[in-house]
Enzyme design. Structure first.
Site, PDB file in Angstrom:
ATOM      1  N   GLU A 177       0.848  -1.194   0.000  1.00 49.20           N
ATOM      2  CA  GLU A 177       0.000   0.000   0.000  1.00 49.20           C
ATOM      3  C   GLU A 177       0.885   1.247   0.000  1.00 49.20           C
ATOM      4  O   GLU A 177       2.072   1.169   0.344  1.00 49.20           O
ATOM      5  CB  GLU A 177      -0.866   0.020   1.265  1.00 49.20           C
ATOM      6  CG  GLU A 177      -1.859  -1.117   1.347  1.00 49.20           C
ATOM      7  CD  GLU A 177      -2.820  -1.122   0.185  1.00 49.20           C
ATOM      8  OE1 GLU A 177      -3.570  -0.160   0.003  1.00 49.20           O
ATOM      9  OE2 GLU A 177      -2.819  -2.100  -0.583  1.00 49.20           O
TER      10      GLU A 177
ATOM     11  N   LYS B 249     -10.175  -6.241   4.363  1.00 48.56           N
ATOM     12  CA  LYS B 249     -10.694  -7.274   3.454  1.00 48.56           C
ATOM     13  C   LYS B 249     -11.543  -8.291   4.222  1.00 48.56           C
ATOM     14  O   LYS B 249     -12.588  -8.741   3.748  1.00 48.56           O
ATOM     15  CB  LYS B 249      -9.529  -7.958   2.748  1.00 48.56           C
ATOM     16  CG  LYS B 249      -8.765  -7.001   1.822  1.00 48.56           C
ATOM     17  CD  LYS B 249      -7.413  -7.555   1.412  1.00 48.56           C
ATOM     18  CE  LYS B 249      -6.681  -6.603   0.478  1.00 48.56           C
ATOM     19  NZ  LYS B 249      -5.281  -6.983   0.267  1.00 48.56           N
TER      20      LYS B 249
ATOM     21  N   ASP C  49      -4.768  -3.806   6.360  1.00 49.60           N
ATOM     22  CA  ASP C  49      -5.255  -4.134   5.013  1.00 49.60           C
ATOM     23  C   ASP C  49      -6.008  -5.476   5.046  1.00 49.60           C
ATOM     24  O   ASP C  49      -7.091  -5.606   4.465  1.00 49.60           O
ATOM     25  CB  ASP C  49      -4.053  -4.196   4.050  1.00 49.60           C
ATOM     26  CG  ASP C  49      -4.453  -4.539   2.646  1.00 49.60           C
ATOM     27  OD1 ASP C  49      -4.975  -3.660   1.945  1.00 49.60           O
ATOM     28  OD2 ASP C  49      -4.269  -5.710   2.244  1.00 49.60           O
TER      29      ASP C  49
HETATM   30  N1  HSE Z   1      -1.176  -4.150  -0.455  1.00 56.78           N
HETATM   31  C1  HSE Z   1      -2.093  -5.160  -0.852  1.00 56.78           C
HETATM   32  C2  HSE Z   1      -1.421  -6.502  -0.646  1.00 56.78           C
HETATM   33  C3  HSE Z   1      -2.480  -4.975  -2.293  1.00 56.78           C
HETATM   34  O1  HSE Z   1      -0.218  -6.552  -0.401  1.00 56.78           O
HETATM   35  O2  HSE Z   1      -2.093  -7.514  -0.705  1.00 56.78           O
HETATM   36  C4  HSE Z   1      -3.788  -5.580  -2.637  1.00 56.78           C
HETATM   37  O3  HSE Z   1      -4.822  -5.177  -1.822  1.00 56.78           O
END
Ligand code: HSE
Length: 440
Positions: A192, A207, A203
């Site tokens: 990111e 999700k 992150d």
């Molecule tokens: N930064 C995220 C990852 C990219 O490494 O999975 C996809 O969401």
């Protein structure tokens, strides 16, 4: 044939450019599949003069994504700006209010504002789609929302951050430092803009809460997720895991518990021969346990321009076909509440690394404290540290030495009680490391 679907893309970074390029490259096949052609007619990006390697001379340029979102010359607004607030949110709201279909890859936006945006989309009777927000190129949202509509899902878990999996893989395979692996992940474009979101577990949490909302019919709620990242994982832990037959992965897990839906993100030791342990590098994997289908695992690229664009285009194709369902599978009014479950109740095996002074009584304190907390030990390993050996070959140096304890199934509360007791007895010289073990 229905009229052309006019696409406006906000954000021409790696994913935005891949979307524009692939829509052009797959033009004929998409027309055949959707029964109408899909054409990028407008874009917005900060620097108009930059050579992006694709021909954008025919498209209309907007300085401001909100103006693009409201343009009467687009039918669908594709948000690839990123960030949970600011221009991305303003532009998505403006597009929905203007009655446009919206496709976004923005997990932070959906994790923080998914409910309000879904309410707006439902009011305006327009699709709000976000397949690319979870696990890059893996079509996991469609799988949960549509493919498993006839199932009761009990658990959804997986490796949802390519950067973390890449770092952990390289640390294990090549013995590289955490910092070096992170730098390489950034160079390769996986991380990111702010990589602390990757390594801090946020992150993955974004999700996971999106998947939990779809799988369990609850509100998307980032505050309901317990989060720990990978920055405390040491190469010692990686070597120990290997020696003990495990591998360390950053897992996101959402499952039904007695009191609600448990959502947690943390480094996890998984058996080295399990399917999830074999997922290496930037690859993502999602396992779903559901009553009718049993267990289903999807594995694929979790990041990268073309892979993520593949998911964005799948959503655009749904809009072109005229398909529409509530953003979270069920109407917002029917979604339940998601609350954070207390981790103290979590049950499972544990890896505990206690760095203690190498003096008489340290090991006894550990064994007694764990026994008094009702914890059964599977193994306990003390390897005299190299430093200690240098200082005093008799091994009575009092230098720090790591003691690793592997437990049978117990509770997080019991582990915390035991560790606090060893600390209180004065043997522990470094912050203890506690990693949960998932043996299934
Ligand atoms: N930064 C995220 C990852 C990219 O490494 O999975 C996809 O969401």
């Amino acid at each position: 044939m229905a009229h052309v679907l006019r696409v406006g893309i906000a954000g021409l970074g790696t994913v935005g450019l891949s979307v524009a390029r692939l829509l052009d490259l797959q033009r004929n096949v998409l027309t055949a599949r959707c029964g109408r052609s899909i054409v990028v007619t407008a874009v917005s990006a900060r620097d108009r003069t930059r050579d992006r390697g694709i021909d954008l001379s025919e498209v209309e340029w907007f300085e401001d994504p909100v103006t693009l979102a409201q343009s009467p010359d687009i039918d669908i607004f594709v948000e690839l700006i990123g960030g949970d607030n600011g221009p991305a949110k303003e532009a998505v709201e403006a597009a929905l209010r203007a009655g446009k279909s919206v496709v976004t890859a923005n997990k932070a936006l959906i994790a923080h504002h998914g409910r309000a945006l879904a309410v707006l989309a439902e009011e305006m009777k327009v699709p709000l789609l976000f397949e690319a927000s979870v696990a890059g190129g893996i079509p996991v949202i469609k799988t949960v929302r549509e493919g498993l509509a006839g199932n009761r899902i009990s658990r959804i878990s997986g490796i949802l951050n390519g950067t973390c999996n890449y770092i952990l893989t390289r640390m294990e395979k090549e013995g590289l430092s955490f910092a070096k692996c992170l730098k390489q992940a950034q160079t390769l474009g996986y991380a990111e803009a702010d990589p602390t979101f990757d390594i801090g577990g946020n992150d993955t949490a974004h999700k996971l809460t999106i998947l939990a909302a779809l799988a369990f019919g609850v509100d998307v709620n980032i505050d309901a997720v317990y989060v720990e990242g990978i920055s405390t994982i040491d190469s010692f832990d990686i070597r120990m895991a290997k020696k003990l037959g495990y591998r360390i992965k950053l897992l996101g897990v959402a499952e039904r518990s007695e009191s609600g839906i448990e959502q947690r993100v943390h480094p996890t030791m998984v058996p080295a021969d399990s399917p999830i342990a074999r997922v290496m590098g930037v690859t993502n994997a999602v396992s779903i346990h559901a009553d009718a289908v049993g267990e289903l695992t999807l594995v694929g690229p979790g990041a990268g321009g073309d892979a993520t664009a593949s998911s964005v285009i799948a959503d655009i194709a749904d809009v072109a076909r005229g398909l529409m369902s509530p953003p979270f599978g069920s109407p917002v009014a029917t979604l339940g509440r998601a609350m954070q479950e207390p981790m103290q109740r979590h049950e499972g095996g544990y890896y505990v690394r206690l760095t203690v002074a190498d003096t008489p009584g340290a090991a006894a304190s550990i064994v007694t404290s764990f026994a008094n907390a009702g914890i059964s030990l599977e193994s306990i390993i003390q390897n005299r540290s190299e430093d200690a050996a240098l200082l005093d070959p008799t091994g009575r140096s009092g230098a720090p030495v790591p003691v690793v304890v592997i437990t049978y199934a117990t509770t997080e509360q019991a582990i915390r009680t035991a560790v606090d007791k060893v600390i209180a007895e004065g043997y522990v010289v470094e912050k203890p490391q506690v990693i949960r073990i998932e043996r299934e």
